[in-house]
Enzyme design. Structure first.
Site, mmCIF file in Angstrom:
data_model
loop_
_atom_site.group_PDB
_atom_site.id
_atom_site.type_symbol
_atom_site.label_atom_id
_atom_site.label_comp_id
_atom_site.label_asym_id
_atom_site.label_seq_id
_atom_site.Cartn_x
_atom_site.Cartn_y
_atom_site.Cartn_z
ATOM 1 N N ASP A 105 0.727 -1.176 -0.055
ATOM 2 C CA ASP A 105 0.194 -0.042 0.066
ATOM 3 C C ASP A 105 0.843 1.262 0.050
ATOM 4 O O ASP A 105 0.310 2.324 0.178
ATOM 5 C CB ASP A 105 -0.703 -0.002 1.258
ATOM 6 N N ASP A 164 -6.904 -4.098 -5.761
ATOM 7 C CA ASP A 164 -6.570 -2.581 -5.184
ATOM 8 C C ASP A 164 -5.069 -2.324 -5.663
ATOM 9 O O ASP A 164 -4.709 -1.042 -5.595
ATOM 10 C CB ASP A 164 -6.660 -2.797 -3.790
#
Length: 386
Positions: A105, A164
């Site tokens: 992330d 994602d």
């Protein structure tokens, strides 16, 4: 009705200009309120309505970049020194993440925050932090599966890659094109190609999680973690896919990425489960629709992506993307989805859904919904009101 060269009616331009100006003024006031409601060592994530308190997370939480990123976008429009001061304070707080390698992330954390800071200020220290962060993210690339590993091994997954992760490729592309190692973009391209091969169904909807053998690239399973079922179209995941391939076209100008983005857009826009106000239900395949939660965060992500996709397309197709994004922005800024002044701890939007199967963050404000809403407002202003 007289249309401008962008194909938008002058009356619509005036309406949207006022809406965008009003929304940034509102955001400035709300975030001044939010600033007072958060601890100094954490990042705001959501709001507990029953307890009447802001929920905050540690700086290594995947959303830690969205609050400073939102502050920078508000500052860019309003020039409020209090907002900038808070933006700079929170950048210093999350800077240690530049060497964080425990998950995928880093793009969310560091480009959303330091990327906006560098774009606005051109301070070279921010650029250096982004380049270091790209190097850290690149260490999660597994040559055997030609993709970036999203998480570590879990009970149900050996080599999980989630849709994602397409969003984090933006930092790798940016870094390579702004003085960083060229291998970063090569990794982004490899990951995008692997994802295109394995993540999508015939109708261009996306699975949430593909589980790989990290050494050989063999697909072990096609599953979900946050969607209704393994075979369903989790709404935010479709937004990540749309945004991710549109962004990949921006950096590479490879036609296959543009084609992929257009096909994903077709799945979303032609889906009978998409409501008239264009704010999707949390999963396109939940059999209990319409008696299920919406996801304002998915809508905001889609709006921002549709506006960029409109930059690369023409005529009726372009207009459809712009019109859809405009409808989303109008919906999100209306009383159904927008907080009242001083409501929800200072967050802008209501009715987002984080992880319904996990019983987590259901029908609440979420920081990344605010971020992509602000980004979409800025994109509309910059690209379709000039």
């Amino acid at each position: 009705m007289v249309f401008s060269i962008t194909g938008i009616a002058q009356s619509t331009k005036k309406q949207m200009s006022k809406l965008i100006q009003d929304e940034f003024q509102f955001a400035d006031k709300q975030y001044r309120y939010l600033i007072k409601n958060i601890p100094q060592d954490k990042m705001p994530q959501s709001y507990n309505i029953s307890a009447g308190k802001v929920i905050s997370r540690e700086i290594t939480w995947w959303c830690s970049g969205f609050y400073p990123g939102s502050l920078w976008m508000i500052y860019e429009q309003i020039k409020d020194p209090e907002i900038r001061k808070e933006a700079e304070r929170t950048l210093a707080l999350i800077e240690p993440n530049k060497t964080f390698t425990r998950d995928h992330d880093l793009g969310f954390m560091m480009l959303s925050s330091f990327g906006n800071a560098y774009r606005i200020t051109k301070d070279p220290k921010y650029k250096d932090i982004i380049l270091t962060s790209a190097g850290s993210l690149s260490t999660r690339f597994c040559p055997g599966m030609q993709a970036i590993l999203s998480w570590g091994k879990m009970a149900d997954f050996k080599g999980p890659v989630i849709i994602d992760n397409m969003m984090n490729l933006e930092m790798l592309n940016w870094a390579s094109q702004n003085g960083g190692d060229k291998k970063y973009q090569e990794i982004a391209i490899a990951h995008a190609n692997t994802t295109m091969k394995n993540h999508f169904r015939a109708d261009y909807s996306s699975y949430h999680v593909i589980d790989y053998n990290i050494n050989t690239g063999e697909v072990l399973g096609k599953k979900t973690f946050q969607g209704y079922s393994d075979s369903s179209a989790w709404a935010r995941g479709q937004g990540w896919a749309l945004y991710g391939y549109t962004m990949m076209y921006r950096f590479t100008k490879d036609q296959k990425y543009l084609d992929q983005a257009r096909n994903i857009a077709g799945f979303i826009l032609n889906n009978p489960a998409l409501p008239e106000d264009k704010i999707p239900y949390w999963d396109f395949n939940d059999p209990k629709i319409p008696e299920v939660p919406r996801d304002a965060s998915a809508a905001a992500i889609m709006a921002s992506a549709f506006l960029e996709l409109g930059q690369y397309t023409k005529a009726k197709e372009k207009q459809r993307y712009i019109d859809t994004a405009r409808q989303i922005l109008i919906s999100l800024s209306g009383e159904k989805y927008q907080s009242e002044p001083g409501e929800n701890g200072g967050f802008l939007l209501k009715h987002s859904t984080g992880g319904l199967p996990l019983n987590s963050e259901i029908d609440v404000p979420l920081i990344y919904a605010d971020y992509y809403f602000l980004e979409a407002l800025k994109r509309y202003k910059d690209w379709y009101l000039l």
